[in-house]
Design an enzyme around this catalytic site. Structure first.
Site, PDB file in Angstrom:
ATOM      1  N   CYS A   1      -4.565 -27.632  -9.394  1.00 19.72           N
ATOM      2  CA  CYS A   1      -4.011 -27.082 -10.623  1.00 19.72           C
ATOM      3  C   CYS A   1      -3.132 -28.162 -11.234  1.00 19.72           C
ATOM      4  O   CYS A   1      -2.683 -29.067 -10.538  1.00 19.72           O
ATOM      5  CB  CYS A   1      -3.162 -25.846 -10.336  1.00 19.72           C
ATOM      6  SG  CYS A   1      -4.105 -24.527  -9.579  1.00 19.72           S
TER       7      CYS A   1
ATOM      8  N   ARG B   1      -7.496 -31.290 -13.777  1.00 19.17           N
ATOM      9  CA  ARG B   1      -7.170 -30.776 -12.447  1.00 19.17           C
ATOM     10  C   ARG B   1      -7.625 -29.342 -12.235  1.00 19.17           C
ATOM     11  O   ARG B   1      -7.620 -28.826 -11.117  1.00 19.17           O
ATOM     12  CB  ARG B   1      -5.660 -30.852 -12.216  1.00 19.17           C
ATOM     13  CG  ARG B   1      -5.098 -32.243 -12.292  1.00 19.17           C
ATOM     14  CD  ARG B   1      -3.611 -32.226 -12.063  1.00 19.17           C
ATOM     15  NE  ARG B   1      -3.302 -31.783 -10.725  1.00 19.17           N
ATOM     16  CZ  ARG B   1      -3.260 -32.568  -9.661  1.00 19.17           C
ATOM     17  NH1 ARG B   1      -3.491 -33.851  -9.789  1.00 19.17           N
ATOM     18  NH2 ARG B   1      -2.986 -32.094  -8.479  1.00 19.17           N
TER      19      ARG B   1
ATOM     20  N   TRP C   1      -7.006 -23.987 -11.296  1.00 15.55           N
ATOM     21  CA  TRP C   1      -8.300 -23.970 -10.606  1.00 15.55           C
ATOM     22  C   TRP C   1      -8.162 -22.853  -9.583  1.00 15.55           C
ATOM     23  O   TRP C   1      -7.386 -22.955  -8.629  1.00 15.55           O
ATOM     24  CB  TRP C   1      -8.570 -25.307  -9.937  1.00 15.55           C
ATOM     25  CG  TRP C   1      -9.931 -25.420  -9.330  1.00 15.55           C
ATOM     26  CD1 TRP C   1     -11.091 -25.735  -9.967  1.00 15.55           C
ATOM     27  CD2 TRP C   1     -10.283 -25.225  -7.944  1.00 15.55           C
ATOM     28  NE1 TRP C   1     -12.138 -25.753  -9.070  1.00 15.55           N
ATOM     29  CE2 TRP C   1     -11.673 -25.439  -7.832  1.00 15.55           C
ATOM     30  CE3 TRP C   1      -9.571 -24.889  -6.795  1.00 15.55           C
ATOM     31  CZ2 TRP C   1     -12.363 -25.330  -6.625  1.00 15.55           C
ATOM     32  CZ3 TRP C   1     -10.248 -24.782  -5.593  1.00 15.55           C
ATOM     33  CH2 TRP C   1     -11.628 -25.007  -5.519  1.00 15.55           C
TER      34      TRP C   1
ATOM     35  N   ASN D   1       0.688 -25.036  -7.451  1.00 15.36           N
ATOM     36  CA  ASN D   1      -0.555 -25.741  -7.131  1.00 15.36           C
ATOM     37  C   ASN D   1      -0.649 -25.753  -5.610  1.00 15.36           C
ATOM     38  O   ASN D   1       0.301 -26.146  -4.944  1.00 15.36           O
ATOM     39  CB  ASN D   1      -0.476 -27.176  -7.669  1.00 15.36           C
ATOM     40  CG  ASN D   1      -1.620 -28.046  -7.186  1.00 15.36           C
ATOM     41  OD1 ASN D   1      -2.719 -27.552  -6.958  1.00 15.36           O
ATOM     42  ND2 ASN D   1      -1.370 -29.327  -7.037  1.00 15.36           N
ATOM     43  N   GLY D   2      -1.774 -25.296  -5.060  1.00 13.46           N
ATOM     44  CA  GLY D   2      -1.932 -25.293  -3.603  1.00 13.46           C
ATOM     45  C   GLY D   2      -2.206 -23.898  -3.089  1.00 13.46           C
ATOM     46  O   GLY D   2      -2.687 -23.040  -3.834  1.00 13.46           O
TER      47      GLY D   2
ATOM     48  N   GLU E   1     -25.503 -40.525  -4.367  1.00 11.21           N
ATOM     49  CA  GLU E   1     -24.524 -40.505  -5.461  1.00 11.21           C
ATOM     50  C   GLU E   1     -25.195 -40.081  -6.775  1.00 11.21           C
ATOM     51  O   GLU E   1     -24.642 -39.286  -7.545  1.00 11.21           O
ATOM     52  CB  GLU E   1     -23.863 -41.888  -5.575  1.00 11.21           C
ATOM     53  CG  GLU E   1     -22.891 -42.074  -6.720  1.00 11.21           C
ATOM     54  CD  GLU E   1     -21.698 -41.132  -6.689  1.00 11.21           C
ATOM     55  OE1 GLU E   1     -21.490 -40.401  -5.716  1.00 11.21           O
ATOM     56  OE2 GLU E   1     -20.972 -41.112  -7.708  1.00 11.21           O
TER      57      GLU E   1
ATOM     58  N   LYS F   1     -24.035 -36.749  -8.855  1.00  7.54           N
ATOM     59  CA  LYS F   1     -23.637 -36.786 -10.271  1.00  7.54           C
ATOM     60  C   LYS F   1     -24.470 -35.788 -11.077  1.00  7.54           C
ATOM     61  O   LYS F   1     -23.951 -35.078 -11.941  1.00  7.54           O
ATOM     62  CB  LYS F   1     -23.825 -38.181 -10.884  1.00  7.54           C
ATOM     63  CG  LYS F   1     -22.863 -39.241 -10.493  1.00  7.54           C
ATOM     64  CD  LYS F   1     -21.481 -39.117 -11.087  1.00  7.54           C
ATOM     65  CE  LYS F   1     -20.549 -38.452 -10.117  1.00  7.54           C
ATOM     66  NZ  LYS F   1     -19.870 -39.308  -9.186  1.00  7.54           N
TER      67      LYS F   1
ATOM     68  N   GLU G   1     -23.417 -32.082 -10.287  1.00  8.42           N
ATOM     69  CA  GLU G   1     -22.118 -31.615 -10.790  1.00  8.42           C
ATOM     70  C   GLU G   1     -22.062 -31.594 -12.312  1.00  8.42           C
ATOM     71  O   GLU G   1     -21.336 -30.782 -12.890  1.00  8.42           O
ATOM     72  CB  GLU G   1     -20.956 -32.420 -10.206  1.00  8.42           C
ATOM     73  CG  GLU G   1     -20.871 -33.852 -10.640  1.00  8.42           C
ATOM     74  CD  GLU G   1     -19.704 -34.593 -10.005  1.00  8.42           C
ATOM     75  OE1 GLU G   1     -18.626 -34.019  -9.869  1.00  8.42           O
ATOM     76  OE2 GLU G   1     -19.883 -35.773  -9.634  1.00  8.42           O
TER      77      GLU G   1
ATOM     78  N   HIS H   1     -40.937 -36.567   6.483  1.00  2.96           N
ATOM     79  CA  HIS H   1     -40.462 -35.655   7.523  1.00  2.96           C
ATOM     80  C   HIS H   1     -40.051 -34.300   6.943  1.00  2.96           C
ATOM     81  O   HIS H   1     -39.376 -33.527   7.613  1.00  2.96           O
ATOM     82  CB  HIS H   1     -39.302 -36.291   8.287  1.00  2.96           C
ATOM     83  CG  HIS H   1     -39.683 -37.559   8.984  1.00  2.96           C
ATOM     84  ND1 HIS H   1     -40.554 -37.594  10.049  1.00  2.96           N
ATOM     85  CD2 HIS H   1     -39.370 -38.854   8.718  1.00  2.96           C
ATOM     86  CE1 HIS H   1     -40.738 -38.838  10.436  1.00  2.96           C
ATOM     87  NE2 HIS H   1     -40.031 -39.638   9.631  1.00  2.96           N
TER      88      HIS H   1
ATOM     89  N   LYS I   1     -10.653 -32.151 -10.536  1.00  4.03           N
ATOM     90  CA  LYS I   1     -10.641 -33.581 -10.207  1.00  4.03           C
ATOM     91  C   LYS I   1     -10.010 -33.868  -8.850  1.00  4.03           C
ATOM     92  O   LYS I   1     -10.500 -34.678  -8.090  1.00  4.03           O
ATOM     93  CB  LYS I   1      -9.866 -34.314 -11.298  1.00  4.03           C
ATOM     94  CG  LYS I   1      -9.779 -35.804 -11.111  1.00  4.03           C
ATOM     95  CD  LYS I   1     -11.026 -36.462 -11.621  1.00  4.03           C
ATOM     96  CE  LYS I   1     -11.029 -37.952 -11.401  1.00  4.03           C
ATOM     97  NZ  LYS I   1     -12.408 -38.447 -11.288  1.00  4.03           N
TER      98      LYS I   1
HETATM   99  C1  F6R Z   1     -17.655 -36.464  -7.650  1.00  7.83           C
HETATM  100  C2  F6R Z   1     -16.257 -36.556  -7.302  1.00  7.83           C
HETATM  101  C3  F6R Z   1     -15.810 -35.983  -5.995  1.00  7.83           C
HETATM  102  C4  F6R Z   1     -14.690 -36.840  -5.381  1.00  7.83           C
HETATM  103  C5  F6R Z   1     -14.140 -36.163  -4.112  1.00  7.83           C
HETATM  104  C6  F6R Z   1     -13.070 -37.009  -3.454  1.00  7.83           C
HETATM  105  O1  F6R Z   1     -17.912 -37.067  -8.876  1.00  7.83           O
HETATM  106  O2  F6R Z   1     -15.462 -37.059  -8.040  1.00  7.83           O
HETATM  107  O3  F6R Z   1     -16.870 -35.825  -5.107  1.00  7.83           O
HETATM  108  O4  F6R Z   1     -15.209 -38.097  -5.070  1.00  7.83           O
HETATM  109  O5  F6R Z   1     -13.595 -34.922  -4.453  1.00  7.83           O
HETATM  110  O6  F6R Z   1     -12.004 -37.233  -4.330  1.00  7.83           O
HETATM  111  P1  F6R Z   1     -10.957 -38.380  -4.076  1.00  7.83           P
HETATM  112  O7  F6R Z   1     -11.662 -39.677  -4.201  1.00  7.83           O
HETATM  113  O8  F6R Z   1      -9.908 -38.187  -5.123  1.00  7.83           O
HETATM  114  O9  F6R Z   1     -10.427 -38.179  -2.682  1.00  7.83           O
END
Ligand code: F6R
Length: 612
Positions: free
Chosen positions: A2, A27, A74, A100-101, A484, A488, A491, A507, A607
């Site tokens: 949050c 966030r 969030w 937050n938390g 990766e 991307k 998400e 497999h 984020k």
């Molecule tokens: C995907 C993404 C997440 C972060 C993950 C770790 O695009 O951004 O998968 O990589 O939540 O976040 P950090 O790097 O902040 O620990």
């Protein structure tokens, strides 16, 4: 998870609060709310949905208030409704709190407070803190900071809490435990927020808060204490980036801007890393040469995209430094009995430096005697503070929820670590290290070249907007790139996407191929182990079953049979992820735009993931 902002000063609080929330919306964006402090009465407004929903409500007449708190959520406990949005109030409506938390013991607290007669309005864990603080403030003779200190002693979990009371509206009180909170020092005004981005337009002077520290702001004072009320001297630092870094700068989305910032981010992360004598400069490592020689293994811990950077670390460090590397999802690490000790170097990779899974794994590693090196993009965040050493990436603030430039710089950071270890352990000589470093130095221009020629890929992407599934294939360092690319796309485009090691297709996963299924294959650079030919065979296998194949291949490599080839510049095979990832980011971005999705704030995500 949050976003939290608090303000007290002499100007109207509404601008710093709303502007701060806008900067923190990355966030969490399930709901937003504010509480403005006026003498004897709080003005509270909160709405489910994005900040813009709240803003349209606020067009009505607002009280003139010079202090307040704001929150963008969030959701964890309780769905994203108006009622569950923060701030939460006590029963008199005079005390407001944002959080937050997670408060782990909120059910017990709620039962205890209900037994005392408190009426709850929401399903959140946060509301119990509002009622608890209200009671404790009365027994603390109206001292909100003293009440906060007492309240925190009976809370379990991880949290940042910020509160305000109508009887002293100019006083804003905050506390943090395993969750971020920073203070901004202004002239005749002070701020607190989850991230400095919230107040960067107002001040560059920030103060970091330690665990279980309580901060009390008025327009002209900042007091920090521990939970026993002992004064703590503020640890001030200067914010080194300016507000333009937190704006879109003419791009339609932060993600696109951040994709285009990658050449600079990579170059900045490399600056000053090669000494005149040809050694890698990594003073941050704080391990003596002897300790480096005695290391028995490396364990990389990370989540999501950062975990993919960790996978690439394994290929590079094992190859260059000849030291075994294990890569583990941070969220899994402490739930088994990992074999680590003082001869283990743990590398914790995190853009935000606040990811709770990574933080908990780091603590577990330290408790078991390992040395921990953090690779992080956010100054003074919790993970670097708790690690033994930190190597900062220099990607600049990453605002879009989907990580792009931070990923590339994490990969650069692990290359630097690999080269440094190789040199100290005597596996590579200076000229070998310098040759690879020189190749690293060419990557920014090569990324630039990819970005200059990206338009045909954007057009091509739009052919696949109605596909239901996209598969990604890679081998060796191309495998994490495939993962990766799939992450991307999931998400951002909300499409089924999976990354596979090319050799695994037969497999099982090959059963997923139907007529027209888009498959993106990363052709390995170079001919080591004949992997390029093996990938070409994999391409034929999926084509024979009806797939539409897009190949990411370096200039000059023959790619028979592919429907489309996206060219990337030549590089050393181990460095190819830096280049091959870029078209996949663009593919996911473009797909999200074409499908009408919110690129910078994809659904259900946040984020910085500060809950386990
Ligand atoms: C995907 C993404 C997440 C972060 C993950 C770790 O695009 O951004 O998968 O990589 O939540 O976040 P950090 O790097 O902040 O620990």
């Amino acid at each position: 998870m949050c976003g939290i902002v608090g303000y007290t000063g002499s100007q109207s609080a509404i601008a710093p609060l709303i502007e701060g929330l806008r900067r923190l919306e990355y966030r969490g964006y399930d709901s937003a709310g504010i509480a403005l402090g006026t003498p004897g009465k709080l003005f509270v407004q909160k709405r489910a949905g994005k900040l813009s929903n709240l803003e349209s409500e606020l067009i009505q007449t607002l009280p003139s208030a010079t202090s307040g708190i704001g929150h963008t959520r969030w959701a964890t406990h309780g769905g994203p409704t108006d009622r569950n949005a923060h701030p939460h109030l006590d029963n008199e409506g005079k005390l407001a709190v944002i959080h937050n938390g997670i408060i782990e013991n909120y059910t017990e607290l709620r039962a205890m407070l209900e037994a005392r007669g408190h009426k709850f309005e929401s399903e959140t864990d946060t509301e119990s803190v509002a009622h608890l603080l209200s009671d404790l403030r009365k027994t603390s003779h109206g001292d909100l900071a003293a009440a906060m200190r007492e309240a925190v002693k009976s809370l379990r979990g991880s949290f940042t809490l910020v509160a305000i009371h109508a009887d002293q509206p100019e006083v804003v009180v905050g506390v943090r435990r395993n969750s971020p909170l920073v203070v901004g020092l202004g002239v005749g005004e002070n701020f607190m927020a989850s991230d400095v981005a919230a107040f960067i337009d107002y001040t560059k002077r920030a103060v970091e808060l330690g665990q279980n520290e309580v901060v009390t702001l008025t327009p002209t004072s900042v007091e920090i204490t521990d939970l026993d009320g002992n004064a703590i001297t503020p640890r001030e630092y200067s914010i080194t980036w300016d507000s333009s870094a937190a704006q879109k700068g003419g791009f339609s989305h932060f993600m696109l801007k951040e994709i285009f910032e990658q050449p600079k981010a990579v170059a900045d992360t490399l600056i000053g890393r090669l000494s005149g004598s040809g050694d890698i400069v990594l003073d941050e490592l704080t391990l003596s040469d002897n300790e480096i020689r005695e290391l028995k293994k490396i364990v990389v811990l990370a989540c999501g995209t950062a975990y993919h950077a960790g996978m690439i670390a394994k290929y590079a460090i094992e190859k260059w430094a000849k030291i075994p590397v294990e890569v583990e999802l941070a969220s899994e690490f402490r739930y088994r009995d990992p074999l680590i000790d003082s001869s283990t170097l743990v590398i914790a990779i995190s853009q935000s430096g606040e990811t709770m899974d990574t933080l908990m794994a780091l603590r577990h590693a330290k408790a078991n005697g390992a040395r921990v090196l953090a690779v992080c993009n956010t100054n003074s965040s919790t993970i670097p503070r708790e690690a033994d050493a930190v190597l900062y990436t220099h990607a600049g603030p990453e605002i879009a929820v989907a990580s792009t430039k931070a990923f590339l710089t994490q990969v650069i950071a692990v290359y630097l670590i690999g080269l440094h270890l190789a040199r100290i352990r005597g596996v590579m000589d200076r000229s070998e290290v310098k040759a690879i470093f020189d190749e690293l130095g060419e990557l920014p221009a090569k990324i630039e070249q990819i970005l200059e020629t990206v338009e045909p890929l954007r057009a091509l992407t739009r052919n696949y907007t109605n596909s239901t599934s996209v598969l990604f294939l890679g081998r060796n360092v191309g495998f994490p790139v495939a993962l990766e690319g799939a992450l991307k796309l999931k998400e951002l485009a909300y499409m089924h996407a999976e990354g596979f090691a090319g050799g695994e297709l037969k497999h099982g996963p090959i059963a997923l191929i139907e007529s027209g299924t888009p498959v993106i294959a990363i052709l390995p650079a170079g001919h080591e182990h004949g992997l390029d030919e093996k990938m070409l065979s994999n391409i034929q296998e999926v084509k024979a079953r009806g797939a539409h194949v897009i190949v990411i291949a370096q200039e000059g490599d023959e790619v028979p049979g592919a429907e489309h080839v996206i060219r990337i510049p030549k590089s050393l095979p181990l460095l190819q992820p830096i280049l091959a990832t870029v078209p996949l980011q663009v593919f996911a971005y473009e797909m999200a735009v074409a499908r009408g999705n919110d690129v910078d704030q994809p659904r259900n995500l946040a984020k910085s993931v500060t809950v386990e």
